[in-house]
Design a protein around this motif. Structure first.
Motif: not given
Lengths: 393, 469
Positions: A136-137, A139-140, A143-144, A199-200, A248, A253, A255, A379, B400, B402-405, B426
Motif C-alpha cells: 500500500l501507499t 497515505p492509504s 487513511a484508515f 487517499s480518501s 493488522e 483493533y 484503527f 497497525y 474500514t 480508503t480510496v487511494d488516488y 482479518r
C-alpha cells in the motif's frame, strides 16, 4: 537490574540542515552541513569523536556510506535502519554506548536523500517474498485512521476533515516561522480542506513532505558534559516499541490508536519519571506524517484523554501559544521528512528551545521536550519516544 | 452412469457497450455488450472463479483431475490447470492438464473428463477465455471474456453423457501465431461454407445417427456460433427450431471462444428439467457433438452464483479507452513509483496453500483465526499449535477502507479495504469490481482470485475482495 539512562547521557552539540528539495546538494554535502553546525556548537573537532551511529532508510548501505564520505579513519560506524523511526533509534543506541562507558564522545547522524529517487512518495527496500499482500501507499496505510476515529467518537466526516485540517494549519503556521523548514508558508484552512484527495479522506495537504536533509547530535556521559558546555541537554528517557503486527491481523483493533506509540510512551515516561505528560512536557515533536497520525498520538501519549484529542486540537491546546505546543518547528508536515534525519530533527527543536535560539517560535522557559518517531503504519510499526530536559533531576 | 455432476460459470463484472466502439471508429457495430475481464483478470482467474462457482457445495478433495481449456493461457510453458487445482484446494495426487490452441478445446476437455469418469475419476473441467480481436475489426466486436466449469464423474450425475461424435480436420480459418495477440481470419465465405457449416452438420448428423435421436427430441441445442446469425442458420438447416437454440450470450457477454459453448451449456443446465436432452456442439478444426440427458439429480444442484447471477451483476459504464488500457493496447504514462520487484518463487511455493487455497491458521490454544499463517499466535504467543483454516468462503465485511488516488493501477482509484471474516481473521486487501462511491463500512464482500502483477514474466496471483452479490 536495569535502571534506565535518565540523566546519564547528555547532548553537547547539534546540527540540522535546511530540509527540502536540495537538488544542488548530495548526501556528503548534507552530512557536512549538519556536522559542521554540530561541531561548532559543541566546540570540538571531527577527530574528537570516538564512534558514529549513522541512520538512514534508503540513502546508502553499511557504515561505509558514512565513513567513505566523511573519511572517519577506521573509527566505528554503525549504520542503523528502523524505518521512519531510524533517527531516534540511532540516537538511542549512541546514548547507550557512552553510558556503558565504551566511548567518551559519539555522534549520531541521520541523513536522507529522497529527492534523487525521482518518485512520488517513498521507495521502500523490501525483503524477497511472495509479494501477494498489497504494497500500500503510505497515505492509504494512515487513511484508515480517519473514518475509524470519526466513527468511534461520533464526528461526521466533515468535522473530521476540519480537525485534520486544523492540525495541518497549525504545523504550517509554525513551520512558516522556521528558516530551515521545507514549506515556509501559512496555509489557509480553506485551501487545506479543498486540497486534492490523495487517499480518501486524506488530501495532499494532510501529507508530509518528501525531503532531503540531515541532522546530528553529539553525545557524552553527563559527568563529562560540562567540560564542553555549561548548558547541555540531558536525556531523560528514550524507548522504542516494535509491534507484533497484532493490529493488522486481529479484529479487536479499531484503527484509532497505534499501540506501539502507547507502549513506547509508557516506557519512556517511566524511565524519565513523567507522571502527567499533559502538564509536565513543555513541547513535543511528534510524527505527523499524516494529519490523523498526529491526532491519535495526542491520545496514545496521553496529552489528551481518549476521544478528546480532536477537541484539544480544535481548541488550540497544541498551538504554539497553547498548553502543550506540538510540532512547534512545523513537524514533518512543514519542516519536511528526510526519513533517517527526522527523529534527530525532532530533538533539535528542544535543543534550540532550551537555548533560546528558536526565533519567532521561542517558547517561554521550556524544560522538558519530547520526540516521538514512528516507522511503519498505525497497525504495525516501530515507535521511538525520547524525552530530554535542560536540567538534571 | 457418467456425466455432469455440477456446473458453474464466471462472467467479469465490467461490460463494454459495443456502441463505444462505434463512437471511436465510426463503423457500424452489432448491438449489445461484451464482457471485459478486469485489468487483474485472465483466463486462469476467470476459470478458477467458475470452478469455485461449480464446487461451492462439493467436496474439493473428491476431485481426481483438473482439466483447463483455453486458447489464451497466460503461459506457454507453465500449466494453468495446476494453479486452478490449487485454488480449488484439491488433493495433490490428481491429474492436471491444459487443453489449448483450439476453440474446440472446451469440448475436448469435457470428453476427456467423460473418459476419466468411466475409469471412476471425478474431473473438474474448466474453460476460460480472454481473446483479443484487432482494434476496429469485427472480432473485437464479437469477443467477450468468461469461463465455465463442470465436474464430471459417475455419481450423482445431473446430466448423463449419452454419446458423442467428433469430426477433426486440418481446417485453417482462424489463427494466432505464438508471438501474436490478435486473432487472424480467412475471408468469411470460405470459413463458413467449407468449415463451420460443414463440420457442425457432420458432427450433429453423426451423433443423431449414433443415438437414434432426432432434432425434435432435444430441449436445447447448445451450438457454438461465431455470431447468432451463423448459429441460427445452421441450426435451422439441421432441423432445430429457434426455441430450441440456446442463446449464444452474444448480446450480454460476447463470443468467449473455447469457453463459449461450455458457458452456454451452463446456462442451459440452469434451466433444464429432468429427462431433457441437450445437444452440445462445439467448433474448431472440426466439431464435437455431445448428447446429454438431464437426470432427476438436477433438482439438487445449484452453482454458488451461476451464469445468470454473474450476467446480472454488471457495470456498463466503461468506455473504449478503459478497454484499451486494461488490455494494455495503448501505452499509458507510467506512475512515478518504484519498479515492482518480482515475487520470490520459493516463497510463493512455500505459501501455496495461503496464496491459492486462501488458507489462514487457527490457534488451538486460544482459538484466534489469523492470516497469513504463522507459527506463533498473535494473540496468546503459543508456538506450533496452529491448524490450517480456510478463509475462502467465509462471510466477510469491510471494517474500514480508503480510496487511494496515488497507487499505480490500470483502473484508478484503488480501493483498499480492511476485511474482517466471520469467525475471525482479518486481511487488508484491494477491493475491486466496486464503485468507489458505493463502498461502506460494514458492507459484505467475498474473495475473488486475481492476477496481482507480472514482473520478469512471473505472474503473481492472489485474492482481492469484491462486493458480495
Amino acid at each position: 537490574m536495569a535502571i534506565g539512562i535518565k540523566d546519564r547521557a547528555a547532548v553537547i552539540g547539534m546540527g540540522c540542515t535546511k530540509f527540502g528539495e536540495r537538488y544542488d546538494r548530495n548526501l556528503e554535502d548534507l552530512m557536512i552541513e549538519a556536522i559542521d553546525e554540530g561541531l561548532e556548537d559543541a566546540g570540538i573537532e571531527f577527530n574528537d569523536i570516538d564512534a558514529f551511529w549513522f541512520g538512514t532508510f534508503t540513502s546508502g548501505m553499511a557504515g561505509l556510506a558514512f565513513s567513505n564520505r566523511m573519511k572517519s579513519h577506521y573509527k566505528p560506524v554503525t549504520r542503523l535502519e528502523n524505518m521512519c523511526c531510524t533517527g531516534l533509534d540511532s540516537f538511542r543506541n549512541a546514548c547507550y554506548s557512552v553510558v556503558a562507558g565504551a566511548y567518551d564522545v559519539v555522534m549520531t547522524i541521520g541523513a536522507e536523500k529522497l529527492k534523487d529517487g525521482g518518485y512520488s512518495g517513498l521507495e521502500v527496500p523490501a525483503e524477497d517474498s511472495d509479494r501477494t499482500l498489497p504494497d500500500l501507499t503510505a497515505p492509504s496505510r494512515f487513511a484508515f485512521v480517519a473514518p475509524a476515529y470519526a466513527h468511534k467518537y461520533g464526528l461526521d466526516m466533515q468535522q473530521m476533515k476540519e480537525v485534520m485540517a486544523r492540525i495541518a494549519w497549525k504545523n504550517h503556521k509554525n513551520g512558516a516561522l522556521n528558516p530551515k523548514a521545507q514549506y515556509r508558508a501559512e496555509v489557509p484552512m480553506d485551501s487545506i480542506l479543498k486540497s486534492p484527495i490523495i487517499s480518501s479522506p486524506l488530501g495532499v495537504m494532510d501529507c508530509s513532505g518528501v525531503s532531503d536533509g540531515a541532522a546530528c547530535a553529539i553525545i557524552t556521559r553527563t559527568e563529562d558534559a560540562k567540560k564542553y558546555r555549561k548548558d547541555p541537554m540531558y536525556v531523560k528517557g528514550i524507548q522504542i516499541a516494535a509491534g507484533p503486527g497484532h493490529s493488522e491481523k486481529h479484529q479487536s483493533y479499531d484503527f484509532t490508536t497505534a499501540f506501539e506509540t502507547y507502549y513506547a510512551g509508557q516506557a519512556a515516561y517511566r524511565e524519565a519519571g513523567i507522571t502527567h505528560p499533559r502538564t509536565q512536557i513543555s513541547l513535543a515533536e511528534v510524527h505527523d506524517c499524516f494529519t490523523p497520525t498526529e491526532l491519535i498520538i495526542y491520545e496514545d501519549l496521553q496529552f489528551s484523554e481518549r476521544g478528546q484529542g480532536w477537541k484539544d486540537a480544535m481548541d488550540g491546546f497544541f498551538d504554539l501559544d497553547g498548553g502543550l505546543p506540538v510540532n512547534p518547528d512545523g513537524g514533518l508536515k512543514s519542516f519536511g521528512h528526510p526519513i533517517g534525519a527526522s527523529g534527530i530533527r525532532m530533538l533539535y527543536e528542544s535543543w534550540l528551545q532550551f537555548h533560546g535560539r528558536a526565533g519567532k517560535r521561542q517558547l517561554e522557559n521550556p524544560q522538558i521536550g519530547l520526540a516521538q518517531n514512528l516507522g511503519g503504519q498505525p497497525y504495525s510499526c516501530v515507535v521511538g519516544v525520547g524525552i530530554v530536559g535542560n536540567e538534571l533531576g | 452412469m457418467v456425466g455432469i455432476i455440477g456446473f458453474g460459470a464466471y462472467v467479469p463484472f465490467n461490460r463494454l457497450n459495443r456502441a463505444h466502439i462505434k463512437d471511436t471508429f465510426g463503423a457500424p457495430v452489432p448491438k449489445g455488450e461484451k464482457a471485459v475481464a478486469n485489468y487483474d483478470e485472465d483466463s486462469i482467474t476467470m476459470g478458477a472463479m467458475a470452478a469455485l462457482d461449480c464446487s461451492a457445495h462439493l467436496d474439493s478433495k473428491s476431485i481426481d483431475a483438473v482439466y483447463f481449456a483455453t486458447t489464451t493461457a497466460p503461459y506457454k510453458e507453465k500449466q494453468s490447470a495446476a494453479t486452478i487445482a490449487g485454488v480449488l484446494d484439491t488433493r495433490l495426487d490428481i491429474r492436471t492438464a491444459d487443453f489449448c490452441d483450439s476453440l474446440r478445446a472446451g469440448s475436448s476437455a469435457i470428453l476427456a473428463g467423460v473418459d476419466a469418469a468411466m475409469q471412476d475419476l471425478n474431473t473438474m473441467v474448466v474453460a476460460g477465455e480472454c481473446r483479443l480481436g484487432y482494434s476496429a475489426g469485427p472480432y473485437e466486436n464479437h469477443f467477450g471474456d468468461g469461463a465455465a466449469a463442470f465436474l464430471i464423474g459417475n455419481k450423482h450425475v445431473i446430466a448423463e453423457y449419452i454419446d458423442s461424435c467428433s469430426i477433426s480436420a486440418d481446417f485453417h480459418d482462424l489463427w494466432r501465431a505464438d508471438n501474436e495477440r490478435f486473432v487472424h481470419s480467412w475471408e468469411e465465405r470460405f470459413c463458413i461454407s467449407q468449415g463451420y457449416n460443414q463440420f457442425i452438420s457432420d458432427s450433429v448428423q453423426g451423433v443423431l445417427k449414433k443415438t437414434g435421436l432426432s432434432p425434435g427430441d432435444f430441449s436445447k441445442i447448445v451450438l457454438y456460433g461465431i455470431t447468432p446469425r451463423h448459429q441460427g442458420q445452421i441450426a435451422a438447416k439441421l432441423g432445430f427450431s429457434s426455441a430450441q437454440i440456446q442463446d449464444s450470450l452474444y448480446n450480454q457477454v460476447g463470443n468467449t471462444g473455447t469457453a463459449n459453448a461450455p458457458m452456454m451449456l451452463a446456462a442451459a443446465l440452469e434451466e433444464a428439467k429432468p429427462n431433457d436432452y441437450i445437444l452440445l456442439v462445439s467448433y474448431g478444426e472440426g466439431s464435437d457433438a455431445i448428447v446429454f440427458k438431464v437426470s432427476d439429480e438436477i433438482d439438487h444442484f445449484f452453482p454458488a452464483c451461476g451464469l445468470k447471477g454473474y450476467i446480472e451483476n454488471k457495470k456498463v459504464t466503461m468506455n473504449y479507452g478503459k478497454y484499451l488500457r486494461w488490455r494494455e493496447l495503448i501505452e499509458t504514462e507510467p506512475a512515478k513509483r518504484p519498479v515492482q520487484k518480482r515475487s520470490s518463487l520459493p516463497d510463493m511455493y512455500r505459501n501455496r496453500k495461503k496464496n491459492l487455497g486462501f488458507y489462514g491458521v487457527c490457534c488451538n490454544n486460544c482459538g484466534t483465526v489469523q492470516f497469513p499463517p504463522s507459527r506463533i499466535c498473535i494473540e496468546c504467543r503459543t508456538i506450533d499449535q496452529m491448524e490450517d483454516y480456510r478463509l475462502y468462503g467465509k462471510p466477510a465485511r469491510v471494517a474500514t477502507f480508503t480510496v487511494d488516488y496515488l497507487a499505480e493501477s490500470l483502473d484508478p482509484p484503488t480501493i483498499v479495504a480492511v476485511v474482517d471474516f466471520e469467525g475471525g481473521g482479518r486481511l487488508i486487501c484491494y477491493l475491486v469490481d466496486c464503485d468507489p462511491d458505493e463502498v461502506k463500512v460494514g458492507m459484505e464482500v467475498k474473495m475473488s482470485f486475481r492476477h496481482i502483477f507480472t514482473v520478469d514474466s512471473i505472474r503473481t496471483y492472489f485474492w482481492k475482495a469484491v462486493p458480495k452479490l
